[in-house]
Design a protein around this motif. Structure first.
Motif, mmCIF file in Angstrom:
data_model
loop_
_atom_site.group_PDB
_atom_site.id
_atom_site.type_symbol
_atom_site.label_atom_id
_atom_site.label_comp_id
_atom_site.label_asym_id
_atom_site.label_seq_id
_atom_site.Cartn_x
_atom_site.Cartn_y
_atom_site.Cartn_z
ATOM 1 N N ILE A 148 0.778 -1.407 0.061
ATOM 2 C CA ILE A 148 -0.056 -0.007 -0.060
ATOM 3 C C ILE A 148 0.869 1.233 -0.089
ATOM 4 C CG2 ILE A 148 -1.896 1.413 1.144
ATOM 5 C CD1 ILE A 148 -2.762 -1.520 2.360
ATOM 6 N N TYR A 149 2.071 1.213 0.848
ATOM 7 C CA TYR A 149 3.015 2.477 0.907
ATOM 8 C C TYR A 149 3.276 2.574 -0.505
ATOM 9 C CZ TYR A 149 7.147 5.083 1.803
ATOM 10 O OH TYR A 149 7.816 6.122 1.418
ATOM 11 N N GLU A 150 3.712 1.550 -1.394
ATOM 12 C CA GLU A 150 4.187 1.749 -2.596
ATOM 13 C C GLU A 150 3.166 2.255 -3.938
ATOM 14 O OE1 GLU A 150 5.796 -2.129 -3.428
ATOM 15 O OE2 GLU A 150 7.566 -1.902 -2.064
ATOM 16 N N TRP A 151 1.878 1.624 -3.583
ATOM 17 C CA TRP A 151 0.866 2.356 -4.256
ATOM 18 C C TRP A 151 0.766 3.817 -4.147
ATOM 19 C CZ3 TRP A 151 -2.294 0.056 -7.915
ATOM 20 C CH2 TRP A 151 -3.425 0.617 -8.195
ATOM 21 N N TYR A 152 0.602 4.444 -3.159
ATOM 22 C CA TYR A 152 0.546 5.609 -2.684
ATOM 23 C C TYR A 152 1.945 6.519 -3.215
ATOM 24 C CZ TYR A 152 -3.903 5.003 -0.862
ATOM 25 O OH TYR A 152 -5.347 4.782 -0.930
ATOM 26 N N GLU A 153 2.667 5.924 -3.632
ATOM 27 C CA GLU A 153 3.945 6.715 -3.993
ATOM 28 C C GLU A 153 3.800 6.856 -5.732
ATOM 29 O OE1 GLU A 153 6.987 7.677 -2.656
ATOM 30 O OE2 GLU A 153 5.528 7.522 -0.989
ATOM 31 N N GLN A 154 2.822 6.476 -6.212
ATOM 32 C CA GLN A 154 2.667 6.676 -7.727
ATOM 33 C C GLN A 154 2.211 7.891 -7.804
ATOM 34 O OE1 GLN A 154 0.562 3.294 -9.927
ATOM 35 N NE2 GLN A 154 -0.692 3.392 -7.823
ATOM 36 N N THR A 155 2.756 8.780 -9.181
ATOM 37 C CA THR A 155 2.453 10.136 -9.691
ATOM 38 C C THR A 155 1.022 10.803 -9.246
ATOM 39 O OG1 THR A 155 4.229 9.611 -11.180
ATOM 40 C CG2 THR A 155 2.926 11.606 -11.389
ATOM 41 N N VAL A 156 0.172 10.030 -9.483
ATOM 42 C CA VAL A 156 -1.153 10.375 -9.222
ATOM 43 C C VAL A 156 -1.670 10.852 -8.060
ATOM 44 C CG1 VAL A 156 -2.389 8.114 -8.748
ATOM 45 C CG2 VAL A 156 -3.620 9.921 -10.138
ATOM 46 N N PHE A 157 -0.987 10.321 -6.887
ATOM 47 C CA PHE A 157 -0.809 10.694 -5.619
ATOM 48 C C PHE A 157 0.105 11.456 -5.045
ATOM 49 C CE2 PHE A 157 -2.594 6.446 -5.936
ATOM 50 C CZ PHE A 157 -4.053 6.535 -5.736
ATOM 51 N N SER A 158 0.799 12.184 -5.902
ATOM 52 C CA SER A 158 1.871 13.103 -5.585
ATOM 53 C C SER A 158 1.562 14.281 -4.800
ATOM 54 C CB SER A 158 2.817 13.444 -6.836
ATOM 55 O OG SER A 158 2.147 14.078 -7.598
ATOM 56 N N ASP A 159 0.262 14.628 -4.686
ATOM 57 C CA ASP A 159 -0.070 15.875 -4.247
ATOM 58 C C ASP A 159 -0.234 15.505 -2.680
ATOM 59 O OD1 ASP A 159 -2.658 14.446 -5.023
ATOM 60 O OD2 ASP A 159 -3.420 15.883 -3.783
ATOM 61 N N LEU A 160 -0.334 14.341 -2.328
ATOM 62 C CA LEU A 160 -0.627 14.404 -0.862
ATOM 63 C C LEU A 160 0.607 14.399 -0.213
ATOM 64 C CD1 LEU A 160 -2.417 10.556 -1.323
ATOM 65 C CD2 LEU A 160 -3.385 12.920 -0.665
ATOM 66 N N SER A 161 0.498 14.996 1.175
ATOM 67 C CA SER A 161 1.395 15.051 2.217
ATOM 68 C C SER A 161 1.811 13.846 2.757
ATOM 69 C CB SER A 161 0.971 16.160 3.134
ATOM 70 O OG SER A 161 -0.063 15.759 3.829
#
Length: 265
Positions: A148-161
């Motif tokens: 899950i950590y790697e999933w949220y490293e994708q570009t589409v989620f780059s705006d997340l703090s």
């Protein structure tokens, strides 16, 4: 086995049916629904492989069709007649394909949040399936928190703090990797029908289904897609300022107001 459903509000009020994104659950909509349940009957469904529907396995070759059947059964069980379907990301893709295939007269509005409309070429689909297969292997074999950590490293989620990512990762950690892997492949973008013809034919119908598309200002990929949809299919598109891919969790009040506005317009 039926999809898990959660309802809030008065059943005599207009009905909203919510479909979450990949890794999500009915809980994802809680803040938005807090602003809607006084005026609407809010129905949230856990998709196969997620939340309380984790044990439901979608067939790899007919994942979308299987989801459609489960959604229809859930609506019938709840005795829902006229309704608005709201889908985010994966849920939006399933919702759009549901509208295309079901020809349901009770479906009065379709609200899509950060949802892809499908790939046109065989080459694009092959590349996407390879991409999803790689992720499915990770979910099925790696530690779920790491995946899950790697999933949220994708570009589409780059705006997340960092704090936003940590909150999402912690809330998703109760998922089961093998179940997620199955659903990811069964409803891969590579298996989704290209929706351009449906959107074009719907636009030309006298009794067209109202479709509303929204995206976050910081989500460049879907910002570009929304611009294309607006020009090519005259789709009603709305930008939410200062947010990214997941609008309803980053701006729940504004998202609730957006839904209410579309239904009453």
């Amino acid at each position: 086995m039926p999809l898990f459903s959660q309802t809030q509000g008065d059943p005599t009020h207009p009905t909203l049916v919510f479909l979450h994104g990949f890794l999500g659950s009915v809980n994802d909509w809680s803040e938005t629904i807090n602003h809607l349940k006084g005026s609407y009957y809010c129905v949230c469904l856990d998709l196969p492989g997620h939340g309380h529907s984790a044990s439901i396995t979608a067939p790899l070759e007919a994942g979308f069709t299987y989801c459609h059947r489960l959604i229809r059964c859930a609506l019938d069980d709840l005795k829902i007649n006229q309704y608005t379907l709201v889908g985010y990301s994966l849920g939006g893709r399933i919702a759009l394909d549901y509208a295309r295939t079901q020809n349901d007269p009770d479906l009065k509005n379709l609200i899509l949040e950060s949802a892809h409309i499908g790939l046109a070429s065989a080459e694009e689909k092959a590349q996407r399936y390879s991409h999803d297969l790689n992720w499915a292997k990770r979910f099925a074999t790696e530690n779920i928190m790491q995946s899950i950590y790697e999933w949220y490293e994708q570009t589409v989620f780059s705006d997340l703090s960092c704090s936003e990512k940590d909150r999402l990762i912690n809330s998703r950690s109760c998922n089961y990797g093998v179940c997620l892997a199955n659903m990811l492949l069964a409803t891969s973008l590579a298996r989704q029908t290209d929706m351009h013809p449906f959107l074009e034919s719907n636009h030309l119908r006298i009794t067209a289904l109202p479709i509303y598309y929204c995206f976050g200002e910081k989500d460049q990929k879907f910002k570009n897609l929304a611009k294309q949809l607006s020009i090519q299919h005259k789709l009603n598109v709305t930008q939410f300022d200062a947010v990214g891919h997941n609008i309803h969790q980053q701006a729940p009040l504004q998202y609730a107001q957006f839904i209410a506005k579309q239904i009453t317009t």
